[in-house]
Design an enzyme around this catalytic site. Structure first.
Site, PDB file in Angstrom:
ATOM      1  N   HIS A 227     -15.408  28.539  77.158  1.00 31.82           N
ATOM      2  CA  HIS A 227     -16.799  27.684  76.846  1.00 31.82           C
ATOM      3  C   HIS A 227     -17.394  28.416  75.436  1.00 31.82           C
ATOM      4  CE1 HIS A 227     -20.506  25.519  77.201  1.00 31.82           C
ATOM      5  NE2 HIS A 227     -19.787  24.831  78.122  1.00 31.82           N
ATOM      6  N   ARG A 272     -13.769  21.252  72.826  1.00 30.62           N
ATOM      7  CA  ARG A 272     -14.231  22.716  73.170  1.00 30.62           C
ATOM      8  C   ARG A 272     -13.573  23.995  72.581  1.00 30.62           C
ATOM      9  NH1 ARG A 272     -15.936  22.421  79.458  1.00 30.62           N
ATOM     10  NH2 ARG A 272     -17.626  21.488  78.838  1.00 30.62           N
ATOM     11  N   GLU A 350      -9.685  23.106  90.449  1.00 31.65           N
ATOM     12  CA  GLU A 350      -9.375  23.800  89.418  1.00 31.65           C
ATOM     13  C   GLU A 350      -8.009  24.650  89.785  1.00 31.65           C
ATOM     14  OE1 GLU A 350     -12.266  26.242  87.755  1.00 31.65           O
ATOM     15  OE2 GLU A 350     -11.005  27.462  86.365  1.00 31.65           O
TER      16      GLU A 350
HETATM   17  C1  SIN Z   1     -21.139  22.513  80.556  1.00 34.17           C
HETATM   18  O1  SIN Z   1     -22.485  22.014  80.917  1.00 34.17           O
HETATM   19  O2  SIN Z   1     -20.956  22.629  79.306  1.00 34.17           O
HETATM   20  C2  SIN Z   1     -19.843  22.674  81.234  1.00 34.17           C
HETATM   21  C3  SIN Z   1     -19.522  21.344  81.786  1.00 34.17           C
HETATM   22  C4  SIN Z   1     -17.938  21.668  82.004  1.00 34.17           C
HETATM   23  O3  SIN Z   1     -17.503  22.483  82.094  1.00 34.17           O
HETATM   24  O4  SIN Z   1     -17.432  20.434  81.788  1.00 34.17           O
END
Ligand code: SIN
Length: 476
Positions: A227, A272, A350
């Site tokens: 992330h 991302r 997941e």
């Molecule tokens: C986030 O809130 O940035 C994470 C959401 C996600 O993992 O899709």
């Protein structure tokens, strides 16, 4: 081997996150289920989800959502899976509302949908702003009436004639054996094995090791999503900052005000993996910050973020960020009924790999997958007659688990073959001699870590699966 507790159920569900709860909520009446979790039922990544749930409910059809999913995943999806999940996704919001979940609306009553990276338009539904996961899960847990066994770790699956017929592990320190007509792995991702992760520490990829132990097919384990925005406080990571903030106007910058994503046509809303790679490159020289001053009604829409900043005494207008382990794209290969390649064994959420996420999951498609696929699994589940459990033989584990530090250094945004190979050799040389809960848990962790390292090496060597190979696992 002495045994202290034996239980029996129709469907054993390992995990208590959204995928597990969705299976439990959608099982036909009269089918018994038992959910087990290593910690408490609320200790899940679903509870932590801030971003929301993606749905094309307000669009003419699901095609644009489907196209964004495939584009973010770098075209490495199974198109029929993407079609199924995004099409089914059009009704999830009203289905969740029927369970009592309340989604955020504007003053005029329309849904307050947001946008996140790689979505062409706003289609992310939130509940309580950035508290979506918690609000949704609390409500669904109220509606779920199957028993949950907490502090219970499953350390092995039990098979008879090639079919999974139950599982064994520990409730606290007491040995437990559970006979089941179907076993569902819904144990989430792998973030708890690594440092700087958005996951609960307890989420350590046990499902992958359990599935590998019985020979189930796994796929694409080399694809770990990092992330882009983890809060940094006094040099340490202090948790996820939702991408929805960038969807609402926040942007990434260096100390002197240079925009980090200026080079990209989609800017701060690029996929991302691309944002994480840009941040990683810049952080070799200097820090990266998230500027949230353009976001209207920050405290109202992002209470989790603002309260965290207040607690840490940080100005929420400008915060330092780093990347962190977030999501595993690959997993246990299943078809669209959750069936793995081993009879009696199912996987969802997941921990499963259905060909939805390719090399990079689209934001907020995770809660969507959990709910849709949990329902699909439950609705198609056919139970065979109960089979006798095999005699339990001792299983050996290890005194030490995996070094989070070492694993994090090698399973980084930028992978290096020699380091991956060295880490793999070290883990391969571990010997398993101890018995007991801790040792068996360590065995699972080491097995999962090895699978991830092997996955990353395959990825580097270009041996990843092709789209054709991403066809669903054989049905059982
Ligand atoms: C986030 O809130 O940035 C994470 C959401 C996600 O993992 O899709």
């Amino acid at each position: 081997m002495s045994l202290h507790k034996r239980l029996k159920t129709d469907v054993l569900i390992i995990g208590t996150g959204l995928a597990a709860i969705s299976v439990a909520l959608h099982l036909p009446n009269g089918m018994q289920a038992l959910l087990v979790t290593k910690g408490t039922q609320r200790q899940t990544n679903s509870m932590r989800a801030q971003g929301g749930i993606a749905s094309a409910q307000l669009e003419k059809n699901h095609e644009a959502h489907s196209a964004d999913t495939i584009r973010a995943a770098k075209n490495r999806t199974n198109p029929s899976t993407v079609d199924f999940v995004t099409r089914e996704g059009r009704t999830v919001i009203s289905e969740l509302e029927a369970f009592g979940v309340k989604f955020d609306r504007k003053k005029q009553g329309d849904y307050a949908v947001g946008r996140e990276g790689a979505h062409g338009i706003p289609r992310i539904f939130h509940s309580g702003g950035d508290r979506t996961g918690r609000q949704m899960m609390e409500q669904l847990l109220k509606k779920m009436n199957h028993p949950v066994l907490e502090q219970t770790v499953i350390t092995r699956l039990l098979t008879a004639d090639g079919r999974v017929v139950g599982a064994a592990g520990y409730e606290g320190d007491e040995r437990i054996e559970i006979s089941a007509r179907a076993v569902v792995l819904a144990s989430g991702g792998i973030g708890g094995l690594l440092l700087t992760s958005t996951n609960d520490d307890m989420i350590t990829g046990d499902g992958l090791a359990l599935a590998a132990d019985v020979g189930a097919e796994l796929s694409d384990l080399g694809y770990i999503q990092h992330h882009p925005t983890i809060l940094v406080h006094q040099g340490k990571s202090a948790g996820l900052i939702t991408e929805a903030l960038r969807g609402a106007g926040a942007y990434l910058m260096t100390r002197d005000g240079r925009r980090v994503m200026d080079h990209h046509p989609e800017g701060d809303l690029a996929a991302r993996d691309e944002v994480a790679a840009a941040i990683t490159a810049i952080r070799k020289q200097e820090s990266v910050y998230l500027n949230t001053t353009p976001v209207a009604q920050l405290a109202e829409r992002f209470p989790t973020f603002v309260q965290k900043c207040e607690k840490l005494n940080i100005n929420p207008g400008l915060v330092e960020v780093t990347t962190g382990v977030h999501f595993l794209m690959g997993g246990i290969k299943t078809n669209l009924a959750g069936q793995t390649s081993v009879a009696g064994l199912y996987a969802v959420g997941e921990t499963a790999s259905i060909g939805l996420h390719g090399t990079n999951r689209l934001a907020s498609n995770s809660l969507l997958e959990c709910f849709v696929m949990g329902k699909a699994l439950a609705r198609q589940l056919q139970l065979p007659p109960r089979r006798a459990l095999p005699t339990l033989r001792p299983i050996f584990g290890c005194e030490d688990g995996v070094s989070k530090q070492q694993l994090s250094e090698v399973l980084a945004v930028e992978l290096q073959e020699d380091r991956l190979q060295a880490a793999l050799e070290q883990l391969t040389n571990k010997s398993f001699r101890q018995t007991g809960r801790r040792a068996e848990q360590h065995r699972l962790q080491i097995t999962t870590a090895r699978l991830l390292l092997e996955g990353a090496l395959h990825r580097l060597k270009g041996e990843q699966l092709t789209n054709e190979q991403m066809a669903p696992a054989a049905t059982t």
